[in-house]
Design an enzyme around this catalytic site. Sequence first.
Site, PDB file in Angstrom:
ATOM      1  N   CYS A 280      -1.670  -0.690 -19.701  1.00 21.10           N
ATOM      2  CA  CYS A 280      -0.567   0.189 -19.915  1.00 21.10           C
ATOM      3  C   CYS A 280      -0.321   0.633 -21.140  1.00 21.10           C
ATOM      4  O   CYS A 280      -0.168   0.310 -21.700  1.00 21.10           O
ATOM      5  CB  CYS A 280       0.059  -0.083 -18.320  1.00 21.10           C
ATOM      6  SG  CYS A 280       1.388  -0.849 -18.716  1.00 21.10           S
TER       7      CYS A 280
ATOM      8  N   HIS B  63      -7.266  -2.455   8.493  1.00 20.22           N
ATOM      9  CA  HIS B  63      -6.217  -3.676   9.014  1.00 20.22           C
ATOM     10  C   HIS B  63      -5.311  -4.372   8.490  1.00 20.22           C
ATOM     11  O   HIS B  63      -4.014  -4.079   8.096  1.00 20.22           O
ATOM     12  CB  HIS B  63      -7.727  -4.418   7.861  1.00 20.22           C
ATOM     13  CG  HIS B  63      -8.344  -4.727   6.190  1.00 20.22           C
ATOM     14  ND1 HIS B  63      -8.355  -3.766   6.030  1.00 20.22           N
ATOM     15  CD2 HIS B  63      -7.988  -5.022   5.398  1.00 20.22           C
ATOM     16  CE1 HIS B  63      -8.726  -3.885   4.590  1.00 20.22           C
ATOM     17  NE2 HIS B  63      -7.446  -4.773   4.704  1.00 20.22           N
TER      18      HIS B  63
END
Length: 764
Positions: free
Chosen positions: A4, A680
């Site tokens: 980044c 989930h």
Amino acid sequence: MTACPTGIAHTYMAAEKLAQTARSLGHEIKVETQGSIGAENVLSDNDVRDADGVIIAADKDVDRSRFVGKKVLVVGVAEGIRHPEQLIERVQSAPVYGGEPGDGAGGGAAAASGGGGTGGGKERSVAYKALMNGVSYMIPFVVVGGLLIAISLAVGGHPTPEGLKIAPGSFWEDVNNIGTIGFQLMVPILSGYIAYAIGDRPALVPGMIGGWIATHGELYGMKDASAGFIGGIVTGFLAGYLVVWIKKVRVPRFAQPIMPIIVIPIVATSALGLFFIYVLGKPISWVFTHLTGWLSGMTGTSAIVLGAILGLMIAFDMGGPVNKTAFLFGSGLIASGNQTVMGMCAAAIPVMPLGQGLATLIRRHLYSEQERETGMAALFMGLFGISEGAIPFAAARAAQVIPANMLGGAVAGAVAGMAGVADAVPHGGPIVAVLGAVDGVPMFFVAVVIGTVVTALTTVALVDVAERRKSGARAGAGGGAAGDAEVMAGADAVVAVGGASLVVAEAGVAEAVATEPVVAGPVVAESVVAGVSAGAGAEAAAGGASRTAVAVAPVPGAAAAPGQGSDGEAVDIDGVEIDGNDVSGDGQGADGDGDSDSDSDSDSDSDDGAPSVEVLSGYLIEQTVKTQLDADGKEAAIREMAELAAGTGKVADVDELVRVALAREAQGTTGLGEEIAIPHAKTDAVTAPVVGFARSADGIDWGSLDGTLAKLVFMISVPEAAAGDEHLRILALLSRKLMDADFRARLQGAEDKAALLRVLGEIR
């Protein structure tokens, strides 16, 4: 590979997410990070040769020349944090990168636009990545220069009417001079690496020289002014694209070897330098000079407004493009002598993670245990000026967190602007004040504290309002009574079966209150567990027969399988009949005529009801299947699925299950594409694994990368103790079967629950 622009937070967060996910899925992975301290865990030639695919999650340009002939998927670094599972799956079918060996592939327009998968449009534009590439290389020079100057003034300076001065010839003057050199190199580095990201190595020299020219106004007739960092950005882009254009010129074969090392750098440097000196230098210098003068003269209301705007930008996307724009504006003005703009940014930077962390301490009950742990981590990251610590909260509750962040950031920036806080380094948070880089430390901390408190209080207020609305909506879904059994959606429900009272609690968890044993053939059932869904309650309230799912559990050691009686005979659990006895709660048989219809044999019952099949080891049963979801949004759908699972008696806390599932969504969408979603949760809110399935006719926006709406939704809920192999086994079984387009089509086309269960029975 992850990278980044600043190389502080996103780089390592993405690497950790990818590594954790790959290990959980049974893959071997090695992640090279190109962070602020350089490349770590570097991929060797053997690593690349043996790799099945390469994922590049980066918002700056990286060298792809090593990956020629490999499957390459290129995305923004945020994708590595949010969607690691999808990236690992998609890289297996990514296109092969075809860059020429030795071309450097340090970036370049061609490298950015061709070769390797682009992650479905998630990769940043060439211009953005080039700018961020320049910023990433510039920051160390500004940090070193700023800190050395700040330390030399703080330790070796003495007060004068003009401010702190360092004695000539002293040791601290030498330290100050070294720091000054760092500032002088800042813009040339910015310009050079912008050019490098666009035009590769041949563009580096013209970019750096162009940046140097931009900062020396005497070269174009501006003795007391320069074009500053704005001029450096302009020269960087001009140099990069000029080199790209020159590369396209056809030259004789004998001249090709000298083009990148002699011809291109000389031609590009000369053309750019002269063009800037004679054409661009004075106009850009005039703009930059007036901009810095206007900013330096800001006091009172103007400074407050500017601080609020910068605070809003810093807080809006926490490390994203808007945040980086404000950050670049502040850091670029440091070398020109205006440090107050960076002071406003520095006060706003830590507010988001500190505020969200404080919110988890103020109202703990609003957050799950996992969120509270994330809050502690956010507090730590905030102290070091890492705004990305608030990203998990913004992803989970964007409508509440982002406005609160922006309000707190605006307040912090405004207070800092009003007080004239200055920051000599391009960073924020309490750490810069501790290191002596901040001028006006008391007001800096006041701004940070006020902004943090505003963020925290606003967050808990908005989250509390949202939770109350959800609770009110659930309570308002109640129905009336039906016969002797009062069945209400979202309220207590009682269904009589033989001599046992089956109580379905408000949260949807079924309890068995055995007033008398229930006789099923020759076997005495000591307990009965039943689940009544909200939909069933509504149906009963409307006057229809509630189709209650009932599972009969005989004495220990003789447990019946789902869909079977104690003697092994099939039980019509969809048709609310067990051995011919009416269990509908309204005095009617399955045919609605008041008779028990005891003449029906087990075969007909099995045909009309759910088939006696075991789906996913019995975790998915008739009770956890719904033909049509009522919800039209992801959060509402997850809650509806959780309440559906609660009907099995395996859910101890529906709200906690929903929170954990949403927290998982915050880490990355479970929308797999192809109209499929598999939310989930791993939580002790469930006592045993349970899988639910439902369809949505119109589809639900699940944030799937292919843009499709989720119409087939499976929800997996497992306790922490079963969160390892069993959780992954269920996911693997589902994922493999759902890749079958014919299987998905048959799920979509199933007319009723019995047909759905027959199709689902194919999952082995």
